[in-house]
Design an enzyme around this catalytic site. Sequence first.
Site, PDB file in Angstrom:
ATOM      1  N   ASN A   1      -7.710  -0.939   1.958  1.00  0.00           N
ATOM      2  CA  ASN A   1      -6.552  -0.145   2.383  1.00  0.00           C
ATOM      3  C   ASN A   1      -6.138  -0.556   3.788  1.00  0.00           C
ATOM      4  OD1 ASN A   1      -7.933   1.682   4.376  1.00  0.00           O
ATOM      5  ND2 ASN A   1      -9.134   2.115   2.537  1.00  0.00           N
TER       6      ASN A   1
ATOM      7  N   ASP B   1     -11.617   4.989  -2.700  1.00  0.00           N
ATOM      8  CA  ASP B   1     -12.088   6.010  -3.632  1.00  0.00           C
ATOM      9  C   ASP B   1     -12.809   5.422  -4.835  1.00  0.00           C
ATOM     10  OD1 ASP B   1     -11.190   8.316  -2.291  1.00  0.00           O
ATOM     11  OD2 ASP B   1      -9.125   7.812  -2.834  1.00  0.00           O
TER      12      ASP B   1
END
Length: 408
Positions: free
Chosen positions: A208, A276
């Site tokens: 990310n 995640d």
Amino acid sequence: MKNKRILLIISGGIAAYKSLELIRLLKKSGASVGCILTKGGEQFITPLSVASLSGQQCYTDLFSLKDETEMGHIQLSRDADLLVVAPASADLLARMAQGRSDDLAATTILATDKPVLVAPAMNVRMWNHAATQDNMIRLEQRGILRVGPDDGEMACGEYGPGRMAEPEDILAAIEKHFAQNKPLAGKSALVTSGPTHEPIDPVRFIGNRSSGKQGHAIAIALADLGADVTLVTGPVALPDPLGIKTVHIETAAEMLAACNASLPADIAVCAAAVADWTPGKPLDQKIKKRGDKSPPDLKLIENPDILATLSKGPNRPSLVIGFAAETENLMDAAKSKLKSKGCDWIVANDVSEGVFGADENTVTLVTSAGAEEWEKAGKQDIAHKLAQRIAAHISQPQHTPRLKSVLS
Ligand code: CTP
């Protein structure tokens, strides 16, 4: 300032003459002052005037056999309580930012494990130049302290920021540094920062956009207040902050292991943007295109939740703080994360408007007692404010700061 040992590094600039006054003020305040004069500095003042005022030898040469046998440059950098670079020229700041060791001043700064305060002094255009600004930001990210420069008329006839801070102001900054109470002395803190990378195959990963700037700034701010900080960071393009134990990890599983290894801790701040999901075990070989235009069938599994694990684990730190990075419904999400993760505070931030990688942030502090919106500010200022709040809470845990009740 009694018993404080200052190593004053004087680099080349017309402001070097003011450093003679700084030596006098420091001595008057009770400090002992050792000095290094760079070759540039010697163009403006002499080693003799520096030695006469400081009452100590003035060091100038990296390769002086005599000096090295009496007081090696490593020793010189360790024997001080604080290194002060005044004036800090654009060139010396650039060399510090690069980690150069091409003269005694730069080598001593590179070798030190002590705090460093710089007082930049240069022409206004040199100070405003993107290269100098980048160098200064980089140095501050490493925990280097700064005083000035001031605005004003320059020796070259131009006007603007670039004048070295006055000797009285440099002395005040030094005194403030030593007087700064360390409310978190004796406390340990764990901070997670940056993204995690979850490898898919030898060349690809899930990641990310987190830059780690906010997490690293929090680690520095907590250390500034005296905490013994362990920073667990994913892959970032930031330098390891000076004097902070920094553990580098890549995946969420590694981050969790590193966090567990750093327990017990009094404080945990989970600022990392943990991926995640993970493909689990990465493939040994690069995934090839199949030729029928069908994408690879990636099986993802959910990563452990580090914040929730720390909050609910047997070694729970007494204050656990998480972040909520949201692009919509900020407050609802923050409130529900506070409950589901079991942490004490959530720092909620709206990441829809280019927060990742930026130097500024807008956050809301959410606790079980309410929420408080903080004005948009630099990530270092936000870190400092949060560290102050943490210190206030740790010293008086029953007292929750004034919060607007929005959680009801
Ligand atoms: N966090 C964590 N471990 C994870 C995921 C998140 O420790 N596996 C922490 C982050 O460091 C942050 C907080 O949980 O302090 C919230 O992270 P965020 O990305 O906002 O939320 P998620 O829990 O990932 O949930 P979602 O992505 O669904 O919003």
